[in-house]
Design a protein around this motif. Structure first.
Motif, PDB file in Angstrom:
ATOM      1  N   ALA A 420       8.933  26.647  13.969  1.00 36.52           N
ATOM      2  CA  ALA A 420       9.569  26.954  12.691  1.00 36.52           C
ATOM      3  C   ALA A 420       8.898  26.206  11.549  1.00 36.52           C
ATOM      4  CB  ALA A 420      11.059  26.591  12.759  1.00 36.52           C
ATOM      5  N   ALA A 421       8.512  24.952  11.802  1.00 41.59           N
ATOM      6  CA  ALA A 421       7.864  24.154  10.757  1.00 41.59           C
ATOM      7  C   ALA A 421       6.482  24.706  10.436  1.00 41.59           C
ATOM      8  CB  ALA A 421       7.755  22.705  11.208  1.00 41.59           C
ATOM      9  N   LEU A 422       5.742  25.113  11.455  1.00 44.24           N
ATOM     10  CA  LEU A 422       4.405  25.670  11.224  1.00 44.24           C
ATOM     11  C   LEU A 422       4.492  26.950  10.411  1.00 44.24           C
ATOM     12  CD1 LEU A 422       2.863  25.100  14.774  1.00 44.24           C
ATOM     13  CD2 LEU A 422       2.412  23.796  12.696  1.00 44.24           C
ATOM     14  N   LEU A 423       5.513  27.771  10.680  1.00 45.09           N
ATOM     15  CA  LEU A 423       5.704  28.997   9.918  1.00 45.09           C
ATOM     16  C   LEU A 423       6.009  28.677   8.455  1.00 45.09           C
ATOM     17  CD1 LEU A 423       6.050  32.066   9.752  1.00 45.09           C
ATOM     18  CD2 LEU A 423       8.445  31.750  10.432  1.00 45.09           C
ATOM     19  N   ALA A 424       6.896  27.680   8.235  1.00 40.73           N
ATOM     20  CA  ALA A 424       7.248  27.302   6.868  1.00 40.73           C
ATOM     21  C   ALA A 424       6.044  26.761   6.114  1.00 40.73           C
ATOM     22  CB  ALA A 424       8.370  26.273   6.901  1.00 40.73           C
ATOM     23  N   ASP A 425       5.240  25.930   6.769  1.00 46.92           N
ATOM     24  CA  ASP A 425       4.041  25.383   6.124  1.00 46.92           C
ATOM     25  C   ASP A 425       3.055  26.498   5.758  1.00 46.92           C
ATOM     26  OD1 ASP A 425       5.098  22.914   6.377  1.00 46.92           O
ATOM     27  OD2 ASP A 425       3.747  22.215   7.950  1.00 46.92           O
ATOM     28  N   CYS A 466       9.339  27.972  -7.294  1.00 46.19           N
ATOM     29  CA  CYS A 466       8.562  26.890  -6.676  1.00 46.19           C
ATOM     30  C   CYS A 466       9.082  26.630  -5.261  1.00 46.19           C
ATOM     31  CB  CYS A 466       8.655  25.616  -7.509  1.00 46.19           C
ATOM     32  SG  CYS A 466       7.584  25.655  -8.952  1.00 46.19           S
ATOM     33  N   PRO A 467       8.196  26.509  -4.251  1.00 42.85           N
ATOM     34  CA  PRO A 467       8.629  26.438  -2.850  1.00 42.85           C
ATOM     35  C   PRO A 467       9.037  25.041  -2.382  1.00 42.85           C
ATOM     36  CG  PRO A 467       6.242  26.457  -2.944  1.00 42.85           C
ATOM     37  CD  PRO A 467       6.714  26.559  -4.367  1.00 42.85           C
ATOM     38  N   CYS A 468       9.736  24.283  -3.218  1.00 42.91           N
ATOM     39  CA  CYS A 468      10.124  22.924  -2.823  1.00 42.91           C
ATOM     40  C   CYS A 468      11.047  22.938  -1.604  1.00 42.91           C
ATOM     41  CB  CYS A 468      10.825  22.218  -3.986  1.00 42.91           C
ATOM     42  SG  CYS A 468       9.821  22.052  -5.455  1.00 42.91           S
ATOM     43  N   ALA A 469      12.088  23.752  -1.665  1.00 49.65           N
ATOM     44  CA  ALA A 469      13.074  23.769  -0.580  1.00 49.65           C
ATOM     45  C   ALA A 469      12.434  24.186   0.732  1.00 49.65           C
ATOM     46  CB  ALA A 469      14.224  24.712  -0.938  1.00 49.65           C
ATOM     47  N   LEU A 470      11.505  25.139   0.677  1.00 45.82           N
ATOM     48  CA  LEU A 470      10.852  25.617   1.895  1.00 45.82           C
ATOM     49  C   LEU A 470      10.024  24.508   2.545  1.00 45.82           C
ATOM     50  CD1 LEU A 470      10.480  28.160   3.627  1.00 45.82           C
ATOM     51  CD2 LEU A 470       8.446  28.672   2.257  1.00 45.82           C
ATOM     52  N   SER A 471       9.330  23.714   1.728  1.00 42.28           N
ATOM     53  CA  SER A 471       8.488  22.651   2.279  1.00 42.28           C
ATOM     54  C   SER A 471       9.304  21.488   2.822  1.00 42.28           C
ATOM     55  CB  SER A 471       7.517  22.146   1.207  1.00 42.28           C
ATOM     56  OG  SER A 471       8.220  21.570   0.127  1.00 42.28           O
ATOM     57  N   LEU A 472      10.542  21.329   2.346  1.00 37.40           N
ATOM     58  CA  LEU A 472      11.393  20.226   2.805  1.00 37.40           C
ATOM     59  C   LEU A 472      12.293  20.621   3.971  1.00 37.40           C
ATOM     60  CD1 LEU A 472      12.527  18.828  -0.668  1.00 37.40           C
ATOM     61  CD2 LEU A 472      11.092  17.632   0.970  1.00 37.40           C
ATOM     62  N   ALA A 473      12.367  21.911   4.279  1.00 36.51           N
ATOM     63  CA  ALA A 473      13.363  22.409   5.229  1.00 36.51           C
ATOM     64  C   ALA A 473      13.285  21.753   6.590  1.00 36.51           C
ATOM     65  CB  ALA A 473      13.218  23.930   5.369  1.00 36.51           C
ATOM     66  N   THR A 474      12.087  21.658   7.163  1.00 37.57           N
ATOM     67  CA  THR A 474      11.935  21.152   8.523  1.00 37.57           C
ATOM     68  C   THR A 474      11.733  19.648   8.616  1.00 37.57           C
ATOM     69  OG1 THR A 474      11.091  23.285   9.262  1.00 37.57           O
ATOM     70  CG2 THR A 474      10.607  21.393  10.640  1.00 37.57           C
ATOM     71  N   PRO A 475      10.805  19.035   7.837  1.00 39.80           N
ATOM     72  CA  PRO A 475      10.557  17.596   8.020  1.00 39.80           C
ATOM     73  C   PRO A 475      11.770  16.726   7.766  1.00 39.80           C
ATOM     74  CG  PRO A 475       9.399  18.433   6.080  1.00 39.80           C
ATOM     75  CD  PRO A 475       9.898  19.611   6.827  1.00 39.80           C
ATOM     76  N   THR A 476      12.625  17.103   6.824  1.00 43.54           N
ATOM     77  CA  THR A 476      13.821  16.287   6.574  1.00 43.54           C
ATOM     78  C   THR A 476      14.761  16.314   7.775  1.00 43.54           C
ATOM     79  OG1 THR A 476      14.750  18.213   5.429  1.00 43.54           O
ATOM     80  CG2 THR A 476      13.808  16.492   4.061  1.00 43.54           C
ATOM     81  N   ALA A 477      14.928  17.483   8.396  1.00 40.73           N
ATOM     82  CA  ALA A 477      15.817  17.586   9.562  1.00 40.73           C
ATOM     83  C   ALA A 477      15.260  16.814  10.749  1.00 40.73           C
ATOM     84  CB  ALA A 477      16.030  19.054   9.923  1.00 40.73           C
ATOM     85  N   LEU A 478      13.956  16.956  11.030  1.00 37.79           N
ATOM     86  CA  LEU A 478      13.351  16.263  12.165  1.00 37.79           C
ATOM     87  C   LEU A 478      13.408  14.746  11.982  1.00 37.79           C
ATOM     88  CD1 LEU A 478      10.186  18.449  12.858  1.00 37.79           C
ATOM     89  CD2 LEU A 478      12.332  18.410  14.137  1.00 37.79           C
ATOM     90  N   THR A 479      13.144  14.278  10.779  1.00 33.51           N
ATOM     91  CA  THR A 479      13.164  12.839  10.520  1.00 33.51           C
ATOM     92  C   THR A 479      14.560  12.269  10.685  1.00 33.51           C
ATOM     93  OG1 THR A 479      11.315  13.043   8.988  1.00 33.51           O
ATOM     94  CG2 THR A 479      12.638  11.049   8.821  1.00 33.51           C
ATOM     95  N   ALA A 480      15.571  12.958  10.143  1.00 30.62           N
ATOM     96  CA  ALA A 480      16.944  12.467  10.246  1.00 30.62           C
ATOM     97  C   ALA A 480      17.405  12.418  11.701  1.00 30.62           C
ATOM     98  CB  ALA A 480      17.876  13.356   9.424  1.00 30.62           C
TER      99      ALA A 480
END
Length: 804
Positions: A420-425, A466-480
């Protein structure tokens, strides 16, 4: 009273200069901390003292290809090739090396893609992955093929700043970033309020001479907002254009300059409208959104950084003659003898050489009860000595220490991106170009229609998509999720774990050391000559008190009788004299010449205690179950997950434990190869397998399973090959991990779904001219904030695990 000075090494203002001063070129130079003092002394000791005569600031290194003018900056970077400096941030594994760098200047996922792509192109680099949540870049490369300075220089040439990861430095960087963000936000907020106040009369209408005055006043008040508050957007946009790579800062900067330029033109040429208020509001809400994202990112990053900040700045070294010397932590070397004082943190990994105390390891294991330590026991840097003074010999420091290893494993888990993260990136990397094309098309359409607001409609499209939310979608969840589970006692070291755990069909356990504690305890005592049980145990403890084999540990807590002439017979038992009487303890055939059968065969090991005249009694020792084993197995079965026990022990203990826990399938006396064959067989039937083990013999099957778990007492080789490591011995944390992984997958899908839905809905509305630029800025910021806030819900995983 101390006076403020500048640190000679880093230039920071300090009141500690006299305390940490060091002599360079015959002059005493002030230092702000023991870290700067240690680095400065290392530079001088390495024969590089001329560095301080010729140094320049590193950002002066030109990002343009082929610019070799700033040789002193390059010489500065070459200091990172020193073995002394690399000790704190470079870990070596044969020919491969791994370093963690902090990257400054990142604004979106496109920046991360550019840095990863460039570093991965360098010769000798095996892998480079950047974590958007904490801005850490982990690089793994062939040490002989490329120098560390070349890696850092490549990042500088892209226009970003790179420095070795240090918990202290990152906290300082966060503090600087936060203060600067507040200043820019304050200027933008004050400017927005003042310009809006001036704009109200312009909207309602006024005399022409006053209107000109109001426009020029709004222009002057907007200048600080554009030139100071919005400056980070412009710097990043120029950097991106130089490197021919688009990020979200390009459309943002374009929107601000176009709106500001058009308003200036209208002011001087008596145009119909000015939009100074929109420029200020747009800048303010953009900065507000980034500030809130930054605070959330800092909060998530602190969970991991708290590990390295546990290490103290100073240590007490015992030098020749027994005297104490206070040194900085950076000066500690392997083999040093350190004095550990009660209530102080342990500064490095090592082994107790003298003394006895209890150590608080809660920061690493999550267990609040201190652990007793005595001569020969291992200590981990960052834990706390609770009761008594001890001496320790240092075995590992810097990047080789266990805390650094844990940090690298956590970073590796957060950086290995699921599908999912690779797709978002992939989507985000092409999104900016699409936004620019769409905005130009929207402008062309409305201009062709003759709409006088065509420019600001296109401006709103630029901002809102601007794709801010898309770029933050996965890394924030994985880190938390990763940070929360680490606090609960489960260290995730591979990125696919959170994606695979919810799909597990079967959990396979090893027995000894995994479901059991891996150490023998007393189970039964059966007297044969009328003696009471306590007397028999005292006799047995007297024989075993100085023995080194595992059985002896079962008698350590027993008050022992004094024994002499002790002799240990390999594979048979032990004998000695107590009160002048020869006693033997061990195998029945060794302890007593006549054949005797043990009372039963329920899985334990029966020892016979006998004198020269008669057998005295049977003593059974056994490996006891972990407290949480029953809860874990029942919890897995309630979740529809099958269980299996594969053990190399051929005795009946495996069957007894399987029956006691209710495990579905059992295989006893199997070799490591047979374990792996069985796991592969289940996988070929379509099952996803999680394997839990602890020994070297479990390494093949740990590597072959879809997800592997090594318990806290596992061998180093097993931990290295495992995807997850249990740090506190609480098996039930695995249940929280399975539930938390399912929650993480849901939240990632929710975040990506929300980001895509927001852009799909907002784009046509903005293109239709229904969203002013300031509202577009609010919408974009709120979209990103929703994604980050949703991911922060995963912080509850750790709390739920501790309550389990």
């Amino acid at each position: 009273m101390s006076t403020q000075q500048s640190c000679f090494h880093c230039g920071e203002t300090t009141r500690e200069g006299e305390r940490w001063a060091t002599e360079i070129d015959g002059q005493v130079r002030p230092m702000c901390c023991p870290g700067c003092k240690a680095v400065a002394e290392t530079i001088v000791a390495s024969g590089l003292k001329d560095y301080y005569k010729h140094r320049t600031q590193l950002p002066e290194l030109s990002p343009a290809d082929g610019d070799d003018q700033d040789l002193t900056a390059r010489d500065t970077l070459k200091l990172y090739d020193s073995d002394a400096l690399q000790r704190s941030f470079v870990a070596r594994d044969g020919e491969l090396a791994e370093a963690t760098l902090i990257i400054d200047g990142i604004s979106c996922a496109a920046c991360a893609w550019l840095i990863e792509h460039r570093i991965n192109q360098l010769p000798g680099v095996d892998n480079a992955v950047l974590n958007m949540s904490n801005h850490r870049l982990v690089v793994r490369w062939h040490y002989a093929d490329i120098a560390v300075s070349s890696l850092i220089e490549a990042i500088y040439r892209l226009g970003y700043r790179a420095s070795p990861f240090s918990a202290t430095e990152q906290e300082a960087q966060r503090s600087r970033e936060s203060k600067q963000a507040i200043r820019r936000l304050a200027v933008a907020g004050i400017g927005m309020m003042q310009v809006m106040m001036l704009s109200v009369p312009l909207y309602v209408g006024m005399a022409a001479q006053y209107e000109v005055f109001m426009r020029f006043a709004a222009l002057i008040l907007t200048l600080p907002v554009v030139l100071f508050s919005a400056r980070p957007f412009f710097i990043a946009a120029v950097r991106d254009l130089k490197t021919r790579h688009l990020t979200m800062d390009v459309p943002v900067s374009l929107a601000i300059w176009l709106a500001f330029g058009a308003s200036i033109w209208s002011t001087f040429n008596r145009g119909p409208e000015v939009y100074f208020d929109s420029v200020c509001m747009f800048t303010f809400f953009l900065l507000l959104g980034r500030y809130l994202e930054m605070r959330a990112r800092h909060r998530m990053g602190k969970a991991g950084n708290n590990l390295l900040t546990l290490l103290p700045n100073v240590a007490v070294k015992v030098i020749d003659g027994g005297d104490d010397q206070v040194i900085s932590s950076e000066e500690i070397c392997v083999g040093d003898i350190l004095r550990l004082r009660p209530g102080h943190a342990i500064p490095a990994d090592g082994i107790v050489t003298a003394g006895k105390s209890s150590v608080d390891e809660a920061a690493l294991t999550g267990e609040y009860m201190p652990v007793d330590k005595q001569t020969g026991d291992t200590l981990i840097g960052g834990t706390f000595n609770v009761e008594s003074p001890m001496l320790m010999r240092v075995t590992a420091t810097g990047a080789e220490a266990q805390l650094s290893t844990i940090m690298r494993l956590m970073d590796r888990a957060q950086q290995e991106k699921p599908k999912a993260a690779l797709l978002a990136d992939k989507i985000a990397s092409h999104f900016v170009a699409a936004v620019l094309i769409i905005s130009a098309s929207v402008f062309s359409f409305w201009a062709w229609q003759g709409d006088e607001h065509a420019f600001f409609i296109a401006l709103s499209v630029l901002v809102v998509t601007c794709p801010c939310a898309l770029s933050l979608a996965t890394p924030t969840a994985l880190t938390a999720a990763t940070a929360s589970l680490r606090e609960a006692g489960l260290l995730i070291s591979k990125g696919h774990v959170l994606e695979t755990l919810p799909q597990i069909d079967r959990v396979v356990f090893d027995k000894t050391g995994t479901l059991t504690l891996g150490r023998l305890t007393l189970s039964q005592v059966i007297p044969l000559q009328g003696d009471d049980e306590s007397h028999l145990l005292q006799l047995a403890a007297g024989l075993e008190q100085h023995a080194s084999h595992p059985i002896a540990k079962a008698f350590q807590h027993i008050s022992a009788k004094a024994a002499s002439d002790i002799e240990q017979i390999p594979a048979q038992g032990i004998q000695g004299r107590i009160d002048g009487q020869l006693l033997k303890l061990g195998h029945p055939g060794f302890a007593w010449p006549a054949p005797l059968q043990p009372p039963g065969d329920d899985g334990g090991q029966w020892l016979l205690l006998a004198s020269e005249h008669a057998p005295l009694g049977w003593i059974q020792v056994n490996d006891s179950l972990r407290k949480a084993a029953t809860k874990l197995v029942s919890g897995l079965q309630q979740r529809g997950i099958k269980t299996a026990l594969l053990t190399g022990d051929p005795s009946h203990s495996g069957q007894r434990i399987a029956q006691q826990l209710g495990i579905d399938e059992l295989s006893c006396g199997v070799s490591p190869e047979q374990k792996l064959q069985q796991v592969v067989s289940w996988q070929q039937q379509g099952e996803r397998i999680l394997m839990a083990g602890d020994g070297i013999n479990d390494v093949p099957v740990l590597a072959g399973a879809d997800v592997s778990l090594a318990v806290n007492e596992a061998t180093d080789l097993a931990k290295t090959n495992a995807d997850t490591v249990l740090t506190n011995g609480r098996l039930e944390v695995l249940l929280a991990a399975i539930d938390g992984a399912a929650a993480t997958r849901r939240i990632i899908r929710q975040n990506i779904g929300w980001a895509l839905l927001y852009n799909l809905v907002a784009l046509p509305i903005a293109a239709a001219g229904l969203v002013p630029p300031w509202a577009a800025a609010i919408g974009m910021s709120l979209s990103s904030l929703i994604v980050v806030t949703n991911a922060l819900r995963l912080n509850r995983i750790g709390r739920l695990a501790k309550e389990t």
